[in-house]
Scaffold this motif. Structure first.
Motif, PDB file in Angstrom:
ATOM      1  N   ALA A   6      -4.722   2.562 -13.391  1.00 15.73           N
ATOM      2  CA  ALA A   6      -3.927   1.725 -14.191  1.00 15.73           C
ATOM      3  C   ALA A   6      -2.508   2.431 -13.858  1.00 15.73           C
ATOM      4  N   LEU A   7      -2.517   3.754 -14.314  1.00 14.33           N
ATOM      5  CA  LEU A   7      -1.293   4.729 -14.121  1.00 14.33           C
ATOM      6  C   LEU A   7      -0.664   4.568 -12.809  1.00 14.33           C
ATOM      7  N   ALA A   8      -1.526   5.111 -11.817  1.00 10.49           N
ATOM      8  CA  ALA A   8      -1.072   4.714 -10.521  1.00 10.49           C
ATOM      9  C   ALA A   8      -0.528   3.726  -9.862  1.00 10.49           C
ATOM     10  N   ALA A   9      -1.135   2.679 -10.500  1.00  7.06           N
ATOM     11  CA  ALA A   9      -0.439   1.192  -9.824  1.00  7.06           C
ATOM     12  C   ALA A   9       0.931   0.925 -10.556  1.00  7.06           C
ATOM     13  N   ASP A  10       1.084   1.355 -11.993  1.00  4.88           N
ATOM     14  CA  ASP A  10       2.304   1.546 -12.428  1.00  4.88           C
ATOM     15  C   ASP A  10       3.491   2.250 -11.771  1.00  4.88           C
ATOM     16  N   ALA A 202      10.649   7.397  -6.895  1.00  6.05           N
ATOM     17  CA  ALA A 202       9.623   6.623  -7.745  1.00  6.05           C
ATOM     18  C   ALA A 202      10.187   5.343  -7.963  1.00  6.05           C
ATOM     19  N   THR A 203      11.510   4.895  -7.619  1.00  7.42           N
ATOM     20  CA  THR A 203      11.840   3.688  -7.547  1.00  7.42           C
ATOM     21  C   THR A 203      11.647   2.914  -6.440  1.00  7.42           C
ATOM     22  N   ALA A 204      11.666   3.599  -5.453  1.00  2.12           N
ATOM     23  CA  ALA A 204      11.254   2.726  -4.000  1.00  2.12           C
ATOM     24  C   ALA A 204       9.837   2.700  -3.930  1.00  2.12           C
ATOM     25  N   ALA A 205       8.849   3.302  -4.542  1.00  2.00           N
ATOM     26  CA  ALA A 205       7.362   3.182  -4.588  1.00  2.00           C
ATOM     27  C   ALA A 205       7.219   1.824  -5.180  1.00  2.00           C
ATOM     28  N   GLN A 206       7.983   1.278  -6.029  1.00  2.00           N
ATOM     29  CA  GLN A 206       7.890   0.020  -6.900  1.00  2.00           C
ATOM     30  C   GLN A 206       7.887  -1.261  -5.819  1.00  2.00           C
ATOM     31  N   PHE A 207       8.461  -1.095  -4.660  1.00  2.00           N
ATOM     32  CA  PHE A 207       8.799  -2.222  -3.785  1.00  2.00           C
ATOM     33  C   PHE A 207       7.945  -1.953  -2.691  1.00  2.00           C
ATOM     34  N   PRO A 208       7.031  -3.105  -2.187  1.00  2.00           N
ATOM     35  CA  PRO A 208       6.237  -2.709  -0.845  1.00  2.00           C
ATOM     36  C   PRO A 208       7.224  -2.767   0.611  1.00  2.00           C
ATOM     37  N   ASP A 209       8.815  -3.144   0.495  1.00  2.14           N
ATOM     38  CA  ASP A 209       9.585  -3.187   1.491  1.00  2.14           C
ATOM     39  C   ASP A 209      10.146  -1.718   1.676  1.00  2.14           C
TER      40      ASP A 209
END
Length: 381
Positions: A6-10, A202-209
């Motif tokens: 769950a933490l990894a997904a966040d 860390a921010t870019a990892a939140q977006f699949p593109d």
């Protein structure tokens, strides 16, 4: 195990045990270890070759200091990206040409900075190269879309295209020079470059593109951290314009990866706020120099930068670096918050940054103590 996932997904990690995350980790560690191990040999060669920075109004060194650190950062960065490319953990074919454009642009910037370090190029020559490299990105689809910037009116395509090109050139050239102008105190640019790379990662990892951006930022973060082991005060080597140009250009360029969709304008919030420190520093320096009647504010070195002002108050290059690292981290946290990143992701990112910086800084301090023990300073008779 479920809590870990769950933490990894966040954090933007789909599978903490999958090939994608492991490849990003390998990219980071490859850049870190390669740069760390490469610098001692490069430093010895630079001393023999006479690649050294002489004392001037901007620098604090009182004797020539090897200035080839930027080559080590670049080497670690390139090697790590090659490793990542070989692993192919993610589908990046759609942005391969853009990644190659960034790598080519970074190579040109490093070469220009290195030539300037050793032979001194004119400000006009450096500016021309920076503009041409910005155009290289634009023709390969990396640009700021004027009509995607929030709170601004949508204008006809005939006007938005040249405005978008102008804003992109201003973004690349401005951030490149802003980072370069901050390079005046041991550890400042290396540390700030690492902080910004980690925050953007860390921010870019939140977006699949933005998978390609994650890989590039992991490589840059690892390389800057490895370099910082030898640059925290008292530094054994400095990055020179080659390293500062590489960090500034790459951060500016990578921030444009994945920004060509509807949310393009919002995606620039984080890099703009994270890079607020060099941007504000350059702005106040330029305004101050123009007010004093200096016609070429970027080509007139002095000690009015923020790092010089902090150094004057702290009387310690180490404390100055740590203070500015902290400011950069706080700016990064604010940028992530405004981007909508989850609070615990921000906290984890900040703790990871602090841990990594503490690790390399403590290594440098211990190494310096060993150097002093082996070669104690001679007292004047």
């Amino acid at each position: 195990m479920d809590a870990l996932r769950a933490l990894a997904a966040d954090l933007g990690i789909a599978d903490p045990f999958g090939s994608g995350f492991l490849s990003v980790l390998i990219t980071f560690l490859t850049a870190l270890v390669f740069t760390w191990r490469f610098i001692p040999g490069l430093r010895r060669f630079a001393v023999q070759a006479g690649w050294a920075d002489l004392p001037n109004a901007r620098r604090l060194n009182t004797e020539p200091l090897p200035n080839a650190g930027g080559l080590a950062i670049f080497a670690g960065f390139v090697v790590s990206v090659i490793v990542a490319w070989a692993l192919r953990p993610i589908v990046v074919e759609l942005v391969n040409i853009q990644v190659l454009a960034i790598m080519l642009g970074a190579s040109i910037m490093v070469l220009t900075g290195f030539i300037d370090d050793q032979f001194s190029l004119s400000p006009l020559t450096r500016l021309l190269v920076q503009v041409l490299v910005s155009v290289l990105l634009i023709v390969n689809g990396l640009r700021i879309d004027f009509n995607a910037i929030p709170f601004l009116p949508v204008i006809p395509e005939a006007l938005s295209q040249p405005l978008s090109a102008f804003l992109t050139v201003l973004w690349i050239v401005g951030l490149t020079n802003a980072v370069n102008l901050m390079d005046g105190v041991d550890g400042v640019v290396g540390g700030v470059g690492f902080v910004v790379s980690m925050v953007l990662l860390a921010t870019a990892a939140q977006f699949p593109d933005r998978a390609a951006a994650v890989i590039l930022l992991a490589g840059l973060a690892g390389a800057t951290l490895g370099y910082l082991r030898f640059n925290f005060n008292p530094s054994r080597i400095i990055m020179g314009d080659a390293g500062a140009y590489l960090i500034g250009f790459t951060l500016a360029a990578v921030s444009l990866l994945g920004t060509l969709k509807v949310s393009a304008g919002a995606s620039l919030i984080v890099p703009l706020i994270v890079l607020a420190l060099p941007v504000v520093d350059t702005t106040q320096v330029v305004i101050g120099r123009l007010a004093r009647g200096i016609r070429n504010p970027l080509g007139h070195p002095d000690k009015t930068h923020i790092h010089h002002r902090v150094l004057a108050r702290t009387a310690s290059a180490r404390r100055t670096a740590v203070i500015l690292w902290t400011v950069a981290t706080l700016c990064g946290a604010l940028g992530m918050f405004l981007q909508g990143v989850a609070p615990r992701v921000i906290v984890v990112t900040a703790l990871l940054i602090a841990t990594c910086l503490s690790f390399v800084a403590s290594h440098r301090v211990r190494a310096h103590r060993r150097e002093l023990a082996a070669n104690p300073p001679q007292e004047n008779p």
